[in-house]
Design a protein around this motif. Structure first.
Motif, PDB file in Angstrom:
ATOM      1  N   ASP A 153      52.346  46.092  53.113  1.00 15.37           N
ATOM      2  CA  ASP A 153      53.467  45.384  52.481  1.00 15.37           C
ATOM      3  C   ASP A 153      54.569  45.096  53.504  1.00 15.37           C
ATOM      4  O   ASP A 153      55.152  44.003  53.513  1.00 15.37           O
ATOM      5  CB  ASP A 153      54.042  46.216  51.330  1.00 15.37           C
ATOM      6  CG  ASP A 153      53.106  46.254  50.122  1.00 15.37           C
ATOM      7  OD1 ASP A 153      52.145  45.464  50.081  1.00 15.37           O
ATOM      8  OD2 ASP A 153      53.349  47.090  49.224  1.00 15.37           O
ATOM      9  N   LEU A 154      54.851  46.072  54.365  1.00 12.56           N
ATOM     10  CA  LEU A 154      55.893  45.871  55.364  1.00 12.56           C
ATOM     11  C   LEU A 154      55.461  44.815  56.390  1.00 12.56           C
ATOM     12  O   LEU A 154      56.277  44.003  56.835  1.00 12.56           O
ATOM     13  CB  LEU A 154      56.222  47.190  56.062  1.00 12.56           C
ATOM     14  CG  LEU A 154      57.348  47.149  57.097  1.00 12.56           C
ATOM     15  CD1 LEU A 154      58.642  46.595  56.510  1.00 12.56           C
ATOM     16  CD2 LEU A 154      57.600  48.556  57.670  1.00 12.56           C
ATOM     17  N   PHE A 156      53.703  42.243  55.799  1.00  9.98           N
ATOM     18  CA  PHE A 156      53.926  40.944  55.157  1.00  9.98           C
ATOM     19  C   PHE A 156      55.402  40.546  55.260  1.00  9.98           C
ATOM     20  O   PHE A 156      55.729  39.390  55.582  1.00  9.98           O
ATOM     21  CB  PHE A 156      53.498  41.011  53.685  1.00  9.98           C
ATOM     22  CG  PHE A 156      53.630  39.706  52.956  1.00  9.98           C
ATOM     23  CD1 PHE A 156      52.656  38.721  53.060  1.00  9.98           C
ATOM     24  CD2 PHE A 156      54.742  39.444  52.168  1.00  9.98           C
ATOM     25  CE1 PHE A 156      52.783  37.517  52.398  1.00  9.98           C
ATOM     26  CE2 PHE A 156      54.890  38.241  51.501  1.00  9.98           C
ATOM     27  CZ  PHE A 156      53.900  37.270  51.618  1.00  9.98           C
ATOM     28  N   GLU A 157      56.291  41.511  55.006  1.00  5.20           N
ATOM     29  CA  GLU A 157      57.723  41.233  55.105  1.00  5.20           C
ATOM     30  C   GLU A 157      58.119  40.868  56.539  1.00  5.20           C
ATOM     31  O   GLU A 157      58.871  39.916  56.773  1.00  5.20           O
ATOM     32  CB  GLU A 157      58.532  42.461  54.645  1.00  5.20           C
ATOM     33  CG  GLU A 157      58.375  42.822  53.182  1.00  5.20           C
ATOM     34  CD  GLU A 157      59.087  41.848  52.260  1.00  5.20           C
ATOM     35  OE1 GLU A 157      59.966  41.101  52.740  1.00  5.20           O
ATOM     36  OE2 GLU A 157      58.768  41.828  51.069  1.00  5.20           O
ATOM     37  N   LEU A 158      57.602  41.628  57.510  1.00  2.30           N
ATOM     38  CA  LEU A 158      57.925  41.359  58.904  1.00  2.30           C
ATOM     39  C   LEU A 158      57.392  39.999  59.346  1.00  2.30           C
ATOM     40  O   LEU A 158      57.994  39.327  60.189  1.00  2.30           O
ATOM     41  CB  LEU A 158      57.347  42.454  59.808  1.00  2.30           C
ATOM     42  CG  LEU A 158      57.933  43.859  59.653  1.00  2.30           C
ATOM     43  CD1 LEU A 158      57.152  44.856  60.498  1.00  2.30           C
ATOM     44  CD2 LEU A 158      59.405  43.881  60.051  1.00  2.30           C
ATOM     45  N   SER A 160      57.494  37.344  57.859  1.00  4.00           N
ATOM     46  CA  SER A 160      58.425  36.260  57.533  1.00  4.00           C
ATOM     47  C   SER A 160      59.488  36.074  58.622  1.00  4.00           C
ATOM     48  O   SER A 160      60.171  35.059  58.661  1.00  4.00           O
ATOM     49  CB  SER A 160      59.120  36.543  56.192  1.00  4.00           C
ATOM     50  OG  SER A 160      59.993  37.661  56.301  1.00  4.00           O
ATOM     51  N   LYS A 161      59.606  37.078  59.505  1.00  3.29           N
ATOM     52  CA  LYS A 161      60.590  36.996  60.591  1.00  3.29           C
ATOM     53  C   LYS A 161      59.941  36.693  61.942  1.00  3.29           C
ATOM     54  O   LYS A 161      60.642  36.525  62.946  1.00  3.29           O
ATOM     55  CB  LYS A 161      61.365  38.321  60.697  1.00  3.29           C
ATOM     56  CG  LYS A 161      62.109  38.728  59.434  1.00  3.29           C
ATOM     57  CD  LYS A 161      63.219  37.740  59.098  1.00  3.29           C
ATOM     58  CE  LYS A 161      64.010  38.195  57.868  1.00  3.29           C
ATOM     59  NZ  LYS A 161      65.064  37.227  57.504  1.00  3.29           N
ATOM     60  N   ALA A 190      54.740  47.066  61.774  1.00  9.46           N
ATOM     61  CA  ALA A 190      54.887  47.776  60.499  1.00  9.46           C
ATOM     62  C   ALA A 190      54.565  49.255  60.674  1.00  9.46           C
ATOM     63  O   ALA A 190      55.231  50.126  60.099  1.00  9.46           O
ATOM     64  CB  ALA A 190      53.996  47.142  59.443  1.00  9.46           C
ATOM     65  N   HIS A 194      57.502  51.841  59.638  1.00  9.42           N
ATOM     66  CA  HIS A 194      57.356  52.382  58.279  1.00  9.42           C
ATOM     67  C   HIS A 194      57.782  53.848  58.125  1.00  9.42           C
ATOM     68  O   HIS A 194      58.105  54.265  57.006  1.00  9.42           O
ATOM     69  CB  HIS A 194      55.941  52.130  57.729  1.00  9.42           C
ATOM     70  CG  HIS A 194      54.955  53.231  57.938  1.00  9.42           C
ATOM     71  ND1 HIS A 194      54.301  53.432  59.139  1.00  9.42           N
ATOM     72  CD2 HIS A 194      54.497  54.183  57.090  1.00  9.42           C
ATOM     73  CE1 HIS A 194      53.487  54.465  59.010  1.00  9.42           C
ATOM     74  NE2 HIS A 194      53.591  54.935  57.789  1.00  9.42           N
ATOM     75  N   MET A 228      65.346  41.993  60.473  1.00  7.61           N
ATOM     76  CA  MET A 228      65.214  42.425  59.080  1.00  7.61           C
ATOM     77  C   MET A 228      66.513  42.995  58.518  1.00  7.61           C
ATOM     78  O   MET A 228      66.728  42.980  57.311  1.00  7.61           O
ATOM     79  CB  MET A 228      64.109  43.483  58.954  1.00  7.61           C
ATOM     80  CG  MET A 228      62.704  42.972  59.204  1.00  7.61           C
ATOM     81  SD  MET A 228      62.110  41.884  57.906  1.00  7.61           S
ATOM     82  CE  MET A 228      61.791  43.067  56.593  1.00  7.61           C
ATOM     83  N   TYR A 300      66.738  47.292  54.624  1.00 15.03           N
ATOM     84  CA  TYR A 300      65.998  48.347  55.320  1.00 15.03           C
ATOM     85  C   TYR A 300      66.884  49.176  56.253  1.00 15.03           C
ATOM     86  O   TYR A 300      66.632  50.368  56.440  1.00 15.03           O
ATOM     87  CB  TYR A 300      64.863  47.738  56.154  1.00 15.03           C
ATOM     88  CG  TYR A 300      63.752  47.147  55.321  1.00 15.03           C
ATOM     89  CD1 TYR A 300      62.758  47.959  54.776  1.00 15.03           C
ATOM     90  CD2 TYR A 300      63.694  45.783  55.078  1.00 15.03           C
ATOM     91  CE1 TYR A 300      61.732  47.423  54.013  1.00 15.03           C
ATOM     92  CE2 TYR A 300      62.664  45.228  54.316  1.00 15.03           C
ATOM     93  CZ  TYR A 300      61.691  46.051  53.786  1.00 15.03           C
ATOM     94  OH  TYR A 300      60.678  45.520  53.032  1.00 15.03           O
TER      95      TYR A 300
END
Length: 434
Positions: A153-154, A156-158, A160-161, A190, A194, A228, A300
């Motif tokens: 999941d992280l 995927f978020e990263l 985007s950057k 990630a 994490h 982030m 975060y």
């Protein structure tokens, strides 16, 4: 200079100072004085560089929370290079760090084309079992990338950057690089970040012990972690020379800035996009408040990851250590007697004849056998210094060193493999099974 570092191919560094000059890695020498009981790799300058390790020394000195994290791509036999990283993780765990070890099966699958079953087999039977045998405690965290929902999941978020231009600049990716390979690089970030997620206690300093070839992952992660975060704190100065702090929004909701303005003590002023603080005497308290507010508003508040860098061992025959040349390396799972024979065939720093050796002395700095003593086989610094001095003076001959190194190698592997058998029966303590 334009030195290129690639995490997925063999790297031979002749001059480590290039890493200081070109990539901003800092020498580790001054850090050692801040550590009460340094690891032998630190005292012996095997760990030669760092990024932001002062955050870790501060945490250890004042009993603050911190983490240690590193990972292993399950690509083949576990060897002495892997053992070095494992020992550094275990040492930080013993100093109070929350320890994380990731098996990079996503990376092995995308970069090496290994099947998922093969990744699991090698990950457990080579790496994890030896990690436990070397002393990794069950209160740490061992996981596979493909099985960790937090990491996926992280990542995927990263993602985007991250953009292709950045990945290309750091790793040398081209239009031929497959997307899974790019995703594996973001997954590494990630992995690194994490341990700072809320379920593991939130933002905290985290150190990543690695070889210098892995620095691209550190640089990418520090950049992504910064992107982030909702806020950045800047030191500023007005036209009269008075210094103050400005907390600037990068992607924070307006309500978060208002909350900061209300919560920070002293004289503040709220503007569109930032809050200025004019009499903040306690920067640590200010930083703590900013992170608390960011977390409350769904951010975060990552602390930039720290890292340590260790020197590479050369191959037993000199030059690079290579998995395609069995006589160049030692596996922790190979036959102890066979390993001892390899050591006896190793290249040394001795002279061509015994007469030259006695007259000119040996060259331990060019000797793979002395390197074995330095990295793995001699714990006592006085004994190591004696071996070095006697070699340089010519009173110690190569045959004696090879015999001692072979004997200790065989002894270590026998003991380690016995401990591996015990470790197999303890996998359930770590939430794992074969």
């Amino acid at each position: 200079m334009n030195m290129k570092i690639d995490p997925w191919s063999a790297l031979n560094i002749d001059d480590y100072s290039k890493l200081f000059d070109e990539f901003g890695i800092l020498p580790f020498d001054e850090m050692v004085r801040e550590i009460e009981n340094p690891h032998k790799f630190m005292n012996r300058k095997i760990i030669f560089g760092h990024r932001s390790y002062d955050l870790i020394t501060d945490a250890m000195k004042h009993n603050k929370p911190f983490s240690v994290m590193s990972g292993f791509m399950p690509s083949g036999k576990i060897h002495l290079g892997h053992k070095m990283v494992m020992e550094e993780i275990i040492w930080h765990q013993q100093q109070g760090g929350d320890a994380f070890v990731g098996i990079a099966d996503r990376e092995a699958h995308s970069v090496r084309g290994m099947s998922w079953d093969k990744c699991k087999d090698i990950g457990i039977n080579e790496y994890i079992i030896s990690l436990i045998a070397l002393g990794f405690e069950p209160d740490g965290h061992i996981y596979f990338q493909s099985k960790s929902e937090q990491v996926k999941d992280l990542a995927f978020e990263l993602g985007s950057k991250a953009n292709f231009s950045e990945l290309s600049a750091i790793y040398g990716f081209t239009g031929e690089t497959n997307v899974a390979h790019m995703l594996s690089a973001v997954t590494q970030s990630a992995d690194i970040l994490h341990p700072q997620l809320e379920e593991y206690g939130g933002p905290k300093p985290t150190v990543i012990p690695v070889g210098a070839d892995q620095d691209p992952h550190i640089r990418l992660t520090r950049g992504l972690g910064h992107k982030m975060n909702m806020f950045k704190i800047e030191g500023r100065e007005d036209k009269n020379g008075n210094k103050y702090f400005s907390i600037r929004s990068k992607a924070a909701p307006e309500e978060a800035l208002k909350e900061l303005n209300e919560r920070i003590p002293g004289k503040t002023k709220l503007f569109e996009g930032h809050v200025d603080i004019f009499n903040a005497d306690d920067f640590e308290l200010l930083l703590k408040t900013v992170r608390e507010v960011e977390l409350e508003f769904g951010g975060y508040a990552f602390v930039p990851p720290s890292s340590t860098y260790h020197r590479f061992m050369s191959g037993l025959q000199g030059g690079k250590m290579s998995s395609s040349v069995p006589d160049s390396y030692l596996s922790l799972t190979e036959d102890p007697k066979g390993a001892a024979k390899k050591v006896k065939r190793a290249k040394t720093g001795g002279r061509m004849t015994l007469e030259e050796q006695k007259k000119l002395g040996g060259e331990p700095d060019k000797c793979s056998v002395y390197e074995m003593f330095l990295f793995h086989l001699v714990d006592d610094d006085e004994e190591l210094a004696q071996i070095y001095t006697e070699c340089r003076e010519g009173s110690r001959v190569c045959g004696n060193c090879k015999a001692l190194a072979a004997e200790r190698t065989e002894k270590f592997l026998k003991e380690h493999q016995e401990l591996r058998e015990v470790a197999k029966d303890r996998l359930d303590e770590y939430g794992l099974s074969i």
